[in-house]
Design a protein around this motif. Structure first.
Motif, PDB file in Angstrom:
ATOM      1  N   ARG A  88       0.849  -1.207   0.129  1.00  0.00           N
ATOM      2  CA  ARG A  88      -0.078   0.101  -0.114  1.00  0.00           C
ATOM      3  C   ARG A  88       0.964   1.334  -0.082  1.00  0.00           C
ATOM      4  NH1 ARG A  88      -1.512   2.727   4.864  1.00  0.00           N
ATOM      5  NH2 ARG A  88      -0.313   1.840   6.546  1.00  0.00           N
ATOM      6  N   VAL A  90       1.834   4.795   1.457  1.00  0.00           N
ATOM      7  CA  VAL A  90       1.516   5.448   2.919  1.00  0.00           C
ATOM      8  C   VAL A  90       1.404   6.772   2.674  1.00  0.00           C
ATOM      9  CG1 VAL A  90       2.599   5.606   5.259  1.00  0.00           C
ATOM     10  CG2 VAL A  90       2.929   3.576   4.108  1.00  0.00           C
ATOM     11  N   LEU A  98       6.203   7.155  -0.194  1.00  0.00           N
ATOM     12  CA  LEU A  98       6.389   6.095   1.104  1.00  0.00           C
ATOM     13  C   LEU A  98       5.684   4.978   0.792  1.00  0.00           C
ATOM     14  CD1 LEU A  98       8.204   4.868   3.582  1.00  0.00           C
ATOM     15  CD2 LEU A  98       6.391   6.101   4.860  1.00  0.00           C
ATOM     16  N   GLU A 100       4.528   0.878   1.831  1.00  0.00           N
ATOM     17  CA  GLU A 100       4.670  -0.094   2.788  1.00  0.00           C
ATOM     18  C   GLU A 100       4.339  -1.470   2.297  1.00  0.00           C
ATOM     19  OE1 GLU A 100       3.315   0.496   7.206  1.00  0.00           O
ATOM     20  OE2 GLU A 100       1.780  -0.299   6.174  1.00  0.00           O
ATOM     21  N   THR A 102       4.294  -5.817   3.294  1.00  0.00           N
ATOM     22  CA  THR A 102       4.138  -6.914   4.280  1.00  0.00           C
ATOM     23  C   THR A 102       4.278  -8.360   3.604  1.00  0.00           C
ATOM     24  OG1 THR A 102       1.759  -6.803   4.687  1.00  0.00           O
ATOM     25  CG2 THR A 102       3.125  -5.726   6.220  1.00  0.00           C
ATOM     26  N   HIS A 112       7.845  -6.430   7.773  1.00  0.00           N
ATOM     27  CA  HIS A 112       7.128  -5.255   7.628  1.00  0.00           C
ATOM     28  C   HIS A 112       8.289  -4.618   6.783  1.00  0.00           C
ATOM     29  CE1 HIS A 112       6.049  -1.341   8.877  1.00  0.00           C
ATOM     30  NE2 HIS A 112       4.671  -1.676   8.131  1.00  0.00           N
ATOM     31  N   ARG A 114       9.067  -0.757   4.638  1.00  0.00           N
ATOM     32  CA  ARG A 114       9.038   0.525   4.215  1.00  0.00           C
ATOM     33  C   ARG A 114       9.991   1.116   3.350  1.00  0.00           C
ATOM     34  NH1 ARG A 114       5.453   3.222   7.723  1.00  0.00           N
ATOM     35  NH2 ARG A 114       6.307   5.211   7.647  1.00  0.00           N
ATOM     36  N   TRP A 116      11.211   4.087   0.745  1.00  0.00           N
ATOM     37  CA  TRP A 116      11.209   5.548  -0.064  1.00  0.00           C
ATOM     38  C   TRP A 116      11.521   5.529  -1.136  1.00  0.00           C
ATOM     39  CZ3 TRP A 116       9.055   9.457   2.585  1.00  0.00           C
ATOM     40  CH2 TRP A 116       8.804   9.621   4.109  1.00  0.00           C
TER      41      TRP A 116
END
Length: 271
Positions: A88, A90, A98, A100, A102, A112, A114, A116
């Motif tokens: 998704r 963020v 950004l 995200e 999982t 998890h 993240r 950039w």
């Protein structure tokens, strides 16, 4: 460490492809023995899993922005067998975003991530780095990586390591012939990232049979987009006095340094 049942495709002597994963749907996958981790037979290696998580973020959310940083937190055992990857946005933006992502095994999340991504611009006039280039792969002797570590992922690698390696310090090159997903071409950055978590096993400070030092995360920063193929590591491993440690590597492709990777270690002396 909780025990993970060995559910990798190929564990029961059934045929499996020369790839780390098999796609079972738009978001579902199955791990093969080539993705098997080094600490126990029923887990996935974070290197392969991290590469796939990033690949799915790039596939589902294509962009002309560049991956600047990607961090992976390991929330539990990365179980073998079937799993799902969710992605998704963020923080959307025209120049900075950004993402995200999982990895999920039923209701349990193991990774998890993240990511950039930054807008590309022409900064060639001011480019520069203080990282020294590595000797090329053919200047280093071959390393039989599977003589140090177990697991199908390690067995899938071709490795070279500098002759001057010592406990906690070394220079290495790693590559593999296997793609992340059977029948698919790796996205360029993900094809590089799928090898980076090997850093924690390349310049071991202590015998892993005597000291447990698994990493709980992996954080990668890029100063340019890497070319997949050989991944170079200039690695330092540090253990503190209270169970904390870090593996830090300057990363290179065949054209020179591209960024850094850091892994936070939980260090435990085995009884």
């Amino acid at each position: 460490m909780p025990t993970a049942h060995n559910l990798h495709l190929g564990h029961a002597d059934e045929p499996y492809p020369d790839a780390f994963y098999v796609r079972r749907g738009d978001t579902e996958f199955l791990s093969t023995l080539h993705a098997q981790g080094a600490w126990q037979p029923g887990e996935q290696h974070l290197a392969a899993a991290a590469g796939l998580v990033l690949a799915e973020a790039e596939r589902r959310l294509p962009s002309d922005k560049l991956v600047s940083r990607v961090s992976f937190d390991v929330l539990g055992v990365i179980h073998s067998g079937p799993f799902t990857i969710d992605v998704r946005v963020v923080r959307p933006g025209r120049s900075i975003e950004l993402i995200e992502a999982t990895m999920r095994h039923g209701d349990q999340i193991s990774i998890h991530a993240r990511i950039w991504r930054l807008l590309a611009s022409d900064t060639a006039r001011v480019q520069g780095t203080e990282w020294a280039p590595l000797p090329p792969p053919d200047a280093m002797p071959p390393l039989t990586f599977s003589s140090v570590w177990d697991g199908g992922f390690i067995a899938s690698l071709e490795a070279r390591r500098g002759a001057d390696v010592r406990p906690g310090r070394g220079q290495s090159w790693i590559r593999t012939a296997y793609p992340l997903v059977d029948g698919e071409i790796d996205p360029p950055v993900a094809g590089f990232v799928k090898l980076i978590d090997t850093a924690n096993g390349l310049a071991v400070r202590e015998n892993p049979n005597a000291v447990f030092f698994a990493n709980v995360d992996l954080t990668i920063h890029f100063t340019r987009q890497p070319q997949a193929g050989w991944v170079g590591f200039d690695t330092r491993v540090s253990f503190g006095p209270t169970g904390l440690g870090e593996t830090f590597s300057v990363l290179s492709d065949i054209h020179g340094p591209v960024g850094t990777a850091a892994q936070s270690l939980t260090v435990r002396i085995r009884e």
